[in-house]
Design a protein around this motif. Structure first.
Motif, PDB file in Angstrom:
ATOM      1  N   VAL A  75       7.941   4.930  -6.077  1.00  0.00           N
ATOM      2  CA  VAL A  75       7.355   4.802  -7.414  1.00  0.00           C
ATOM      3  C   VAL A  75       8.457   4.431  -8.398  1.00  0.00           C
ATOM      4  O   VAL A  75       9.478   5.113  -8.449  1.00  0.00           O
ATOM      5  CB  VAL A  75       6.683   6.130  -7.854  1.00  0.00           C
ATOM      6  CG1 VAL A  75       6.147   6.013  -9.268  1.00  0.00           C
ATOM      7  CG2 VAL A  75       5.595   6.526  -6.871  1.00  0.00           C
ATOM      8  N   ARG A  97       6.256   0.977  -7.355  1.00  0.00           N
ATOM      9  CA  ARG A  97       6.281   0.115  -6.180  1.00  0.00           C
ATOM     10  C   ARG A  97       7.222  -1.070  -6.388  1.00  0.00           C
ATOM     11  O   ARG A  97       7.886  -1.531  -5.468  1.00  0.00           O
ATOM     12  CB  ARG A  97       4.870  -0.375  -5.864  1.00  0.00           C
ATOM     13  CG  ARG A  97       4.802  -1.205  -4.588  1.00  0.00           C
ATOM     14  CD  ARG A  97       3.387  -1.566  -4.200  1.00  0.00           C
ATOM     15  NE  ARG A  97       2.665  -0.358  -3.840  1.00  0.00           N
ATOM     16  CZ  ARG A  97       1.398  -0.131  -4.144  1.00  0.00           C
ATOM     17  NH1 ARG A  97       0.699  -1.026  -4.804  1.00  0.00           N
ATOM     18  NH2 ARG A  97       0.812   0.992  -3.793  1.00  0.00           N
ATOM     19  N   ILE A 142       0.809  -1.230   0.000  1.00  0.00           N
ATOM     20  CA  ILE A 142       0.000   0.000   0.000  1.00  0.00           C
ATOM     21  C   ILE A 142       0.839   1.276   0.000  1.00  0.00           C
ATOM     22  O   ILE A 142       0.293   2.367   0.081  1.00  0.00           O
ATOM     23  CB  ILE A 142      -0.984   0.021   1.190  1.00  0.00           C
ATOM     24  CG1 ILE A 142      -0.244  -0.023   2.522  1.00  0.00           C
ATOM     25  CG2 ILE A 142      -1.997  -1.117   1.074  1.00  0.00           C
ATOM     26  CD1 ILE A 142      -1.148   0.200   3.731  1.00  0.00           C
ATOM     27  N   ASP A 143       2.149   1.161  -0.084  1.00  0.00           N
ATOM     28  CA  ASP A 143       3.014   2.340  -0.066  1.00  0.00           C
ATOM     29  C   ASP A 143       2.758   3.198  -1.300  1.00  0.00           C
ATOM     30  O   ASP A 143       2.653   2.683  -2.412  1.00  0.00           O
ATOM     31  CB  ASP A 143       4.477   1.899  -0.036  1.00  0.00           C
ATOM     32  CG  ASP A 143       5.442   3.054   0.168  1.00  0.00           C
ATOM     33  OD1 ASP A 143       4.990   4.205   0.325  1.00  0.00           O
ATOM     34  OD2 ASP A 143       6.646   2.809   0.174  1.00  0.00           O
ATOM     35  N   SER A 144       2.649   4.493  -1.095  1.00  0.00           N
ATOM     36  CA  SER A 144       2.446   5.407  -2.223  1.00  0.00           C
ATOM     37  C   SER A 144       3.638   6.352  -2.402  1.00  0.00           C
ATOM     38  O   SER A 144       3.602   7.240  -3.246  1.00  0.00           O
ATOM     39  CB  SER A 144       1.164   6.223  -2.017  1.00  0.00           C
ATOM     40  OG  SER A 144       1.257   6.980  -0.819  1.00  0.00           O
ATOM     41  N   HIS A 197       2.405   1.744   5.346  1.00  0.00           N
ATOM     42  CA  HIS A 197       2.836   2.924   4.622  1.00  0.00           C
ATOM     43  C   HIS A 197       4.337   3.114   4.803  1.00  0.00           C
ATOM     44  O   HIS A 197       4.941   2.552   5.718  1.00  0.00           O
ATOM     45  CB  HIS A 197       2.062   4.157   5.099  1.00  0.00           C
ATOM     46  CG  HIS A 197       0.608   4.077   4.769  1.00  0.00           C
ATOM     47  ND1 HIS A 197       0.121   4.291   3.510  1.00  0.00           N
ATOM     48  CD2 HIS A 197      -0.451   3.742   5.540  1.00  0.00           C
ATOM     49  CE1 HIS A 197      -1.187   4.121   3.514  1.00  0.00           C
ATOM     50  NE2 HIS A 197      -1.560   3.787   4.733  1.00  0.00           N
TER      51      HIS A 197
END
Length: 126
Positions: A50, A52, A45-47, A101
């Motif tokens: 980038v 991921r 779920i890490d945003s 996160h």
């Protein structure tokens, strides 16, 4: 992605990953390959990171911002720039995932506390 721009302007990452042609440092690969274990942790779920997939050394294909090249299809792996392939051949490279996160990386601790007890939860990347 502008791969050449990244390689020429990266302060340290391109160097550490041995991505700069003509400036590869074999000691980076030798040292990493000498680890007893290397666990790569990816958050589902890490945003912040980038793409991921780069949490497991996957990355955008050259000159693309949508197509991903997974680790095992990248030159970093096939040419073993940093020793990951050697670690994998020795069964000392592991992949784990968690649902936390970026700033909550502590949630990955159960997978890292004990290599032996974490082993059932570790899995290869897709």
């Amino acid at each position: 992605m502008r791969l050449d721009t990244y390689r020429s302007n990266s302060a340290f990452l391109a160097d550490l990953n041995n991505e700069v042609p003509g400036r590869r440092n074999e000691s980076y690969a030798t040292n990493l390959a000498s680890l007893d274990a290397f666990v790569l942790v990816s958050s589902t779920i890490d945003s912040i990171i980038v793409p991921r997939e780069s949490q497991w050394f996957g990355f955008f294909a050259p000159n693309s911002t949508s197509r991903i090249v997974p680790l095992r299809r990248s030159p970093l792996w096939t040419e073993d720039w940093i020793g990951l392939r050697r670690l994998d051949a020795a069964r000392r490279l592991h992949f784990a995932s968690c649902a936390c996160h970026h700033r909550e990386a502590w949630c990955a601790l159960p997978a890292l506390v004990s290599h032996a007890s974490a082993a059932p939860r570790l899995h290869p990347p897709p």
